[in-house]
Design a protein around this motif. Structure first.
Motif, mmCIF file in Angstrom:
data_model
loop_
_atom_site.group_PDB
_atom_site.id
_atom_site.type_symbol
_atom_site.label_atom_id
_atom_site.label_comp_id
_atom_site.label_asym_id
_atom_site.label_seq_id
_atom_site.Cartn_x
_atom_site.Cartn_y
_atom_site.Cartn_z
ATOM 1 N N MET A 22 27.290 -11.376 1.194
ATOM 2 C CA MET A 22 26.644 -12.262 2.133
ATOM 3 C C MET A 22 27.417 -13.577 2.191
ATOM 4 S SD MET A 22 22.760 -13.569 2.056
ATOM 5 C CE MET A 22 21.949 -13.486 3.598
ATOM 6 N N LYS A 23 27.708 -14.049 3.404
ATOM 7 C CA LYS A 23 28.458 -15.279 3.581
ATOM 8 C C LYS A 23 27.560 -16.488 3.413
ATOM 9 C CE LYS A 23 32.007 -13.350 6.451
ATOM 10 N NZ LYS A 23 32.754 -13.433 7.657
ATOM 11 N N LYS A 24 28.142 -17.548 2.868
ATOM 12 C CA LYS A 24 27.424 -18.794 2.650
ATOM 13 C C LYS A 24 27.281 -19.540 3.981
ATOM 14 C CE LYS A 24 29.401 -22.409 0.648
ATOM 15 N NZ LYS A 24 30.085 -23.213 -0.352
ATOM 16 N N ILE A 25 26.114 -20.078 4.254
ATOM 17 C CA ILE A 25 25.883 -20.855 5.467
ATOM 18 C C ILE A 25 26.358 -22.276 5.233
ATOM 19 C CG2 ILE A 25 24.141 -21.788 7.020
ATOM 20 C CD1 ILE A 25 22.514 -19.243 6.507
ATOM 21 N N ILE A 26 27.240 -22.737 6.096
ATOM 22 C CA ILE A 26 27.802 -24.084 5.977
ATOM 23 C C ILE A 26 27.148 -24.963 7.036
ATOM 24 C CG2 ILE A 26 29.905 -25.443 6.058
ATOM 25 C CD1 ILE A 26 30.824 -23.062 4.410
ATOM 26 N N PRO A 27 26.464 -26.011 6.635
ATOM 27 C CA PRO A 27 25.847 -26.885 7.639
ATOM 28 C C PRO A 27 26.920 -27.609 8.458
ATOM 29 C CG PRO A 27 25.517 -27.761 5.427
ATOM 30 C CD PRO A 27 26.201 -26.446 5.279
ATOM 31 N N ILE A 28 26.685 -27.711 9.748
ATOM 32 C CA ILE A 28 27.610 -28.390 10.661
ATOM 33 C C ILE A 28 27.348 -29.893 10.592
ATOM 34 C CG2 ILE A 28 28.320 -28.643 13.060
ATOM 35 C CD1 ILE A 28 29.033 -25.941 11.993
ATOM 36 N N GLU A 29 28.406 -30.658 10.380
ATOM 37 C CA GLU A 29 28.311 -32.108 10.312
ATOM 38 C C GLU A 29 29.230 -32.726 11.361
ATOM 39 O OE1 GLU A 29 29.481 -32.907 6.308
ATOM 40 O OE2 GLU A 29 27.615 -32.148 5.469
ATOM 41 N N GLU A 30 29.087 -34.012 11.579
ATOM 42 C CA GLU A 30 29.923 -34.709 12.534
ATOM 43 C C GLU A 30 31.389 -34.577 12.119
ATOM 44 O OE1 GLU A 30 30.432 -39.145 14.403
ATOM 45 O OE2 GLU A 30 28.499 -38.543 13.567
ATOM 46 N N GLY A 31 32.252 -34.262 13.069
ATOM 47 C CA GLY A 31 33.668 -34.083 12.793
ATOM 48 C C GLY A 31 34.062 -32.660 12.496
ATOM 49 N N ASP A 32 33.100 -31.736 12.442
ATOM 50 C CA ASP A 32 33.403 -30.330 12.154
ATOM 51 C C ASP A 32 33.887 -29.567 13.369
ATOM 52 O OD1 ASP A 32 32.781 -30.565 9.494
ATOM 53 O OD2 ASP A 32 30.834 -29.594 9.640
ATOM 54 N N PHE A 33 33.563 -30.043 14.574
ATOM 55 C CA PHE A 33 33.999 -29.354 15.784
ATOM 56 C C PHE A 33 34.006 -30.322 16.954
ATOM 57 C CE2 PHE A 33 29.452 -29.175 16.285
ATOM 58 C CZ PHE A 33 29.248 -29.254 17.641
ATOM 59 N N TYR A 34 34.647 -29.869 18.033
ATOM 60 C CA TYR A 34 34.599 -30.597 19.299
ATOM 61 C C TYR A 34 34.524 -29.563 20.418
ATOM 62 C CZ TYR A 34 39.602 -29.520 19.542
ATOM 63 O OH TYR A 34 40.799 -28.867 19.563
ATOM 64 N N TRP A 35 34.137 -30.004 21.599
ATOM 65 C CA TRP A 35 34.045 -29.119 22.758
ATOM 66 C C TRP A 35 35.347 -29.170 23.543
ATOM 67 C CZ3 TRP A 35 30.207 -25.840 22.673
ATOM 68 C CH2 TRP A 35 29.036 -26.170 22.010
ATOM 69 N N THR A 36 35.903 -28.016 23.863
ATOM 70 C CA THR A 36 37.120 -27.961 24.674
ATOM 71 C C THR A 36 36.758 -28.191 26.135
ATOM 72 O OG1 THR A 36 36.965 -25.592 25.131
ATOM 73 C CG2 THR A 36 38.112 -26.249 23.086
ATOM 74 N N PRO A 37 37.739 -28.509 26.977
ATOM 75 C CA PRO A 37 37.457 -28.678 28.402
ATOM 76 C C PRO A 37 36.859 -27.424 29.046
ATOM 77 C CG PRO A 37 39.618 -29.547 27.880
ATOM 78 C CD PRO A 37 39.108 -28.847 26.641
ATOM 79 N N GLU A 38 37.126 -26.261 28.456
ATOM 80 C CA GLU A 38 36.579 -25.001 28.973
ATOM 81 C C GLU A 38 35.142 -24.760 28.520
ATOM 82 O OE1 GLU A 38 40.766 -25.243 28.721
ATOM 83 O OE2 GLU A 38 39.469 -25.004 26.993
ATOM 84 N N GLY A 39 34.642 -25.594 27.614
ATOM 85 C CA GLY A 39 33.264 -25.473 27.153
ATOM 86 C C GLY A 39 33.080 -24.701 25.859
ATOM 87 N N TYR A 40 34.178 -24.457 25.131
ATOM 88 C CA TYR A 40 34.086 -23.738 23.866
ATOM 89 C C TYR A 40 34.015 -24.723 22.698
ATOM 90 C CZ TYR A 40 35.555 -19.663 26.524
ATOM 91 O OH TYR A 40 35.632 -18.647 27.434
#
Length: 49
Positions: free
Chosen positions: A1-19
Motif C-alpha cells: 500500500m502506498k503512503k498518502i502524501i499531503p499536498i502542500e503549497e509549492g508541490d504543484f502548479y497548473w500548466t497552461p493546458e490545465g494539467y
C-alpha cells in the motif's frame, strides 16, 4: 500500500493546458521515481532511454 502524501503549497502548479504538474519538491517528498517521465523528476529518469 502506498503512503498518502499531503499536498502542500509549492508541490504543484497548473500548466497552461490545465494539467497539474508536480514539482521537484513533491517528488523528493514522495521519495521514489514512478518512471512516468515527469517534467521535474529529481531522480534522473528519462523515458526516452
Amino acid at each position: 500500500m502506498k503512503k498518502i502524501i499531503p499536498i502542500e503549497e509549492g508541490d504543484f502548479y497548473w500548466t497552461p493546458e490545465g494539467y497539474r504538474c508536480f514539482t521537484e519538491q513533491y517528488h523528493l517528498k514522495r521519495g521514489y521515481c514512478c518512471e512516468s517521465g515527469c517534467r521535474h523528476c529529481p531522480y534522473g529518469y528519462n523515458k526516452k532511454n
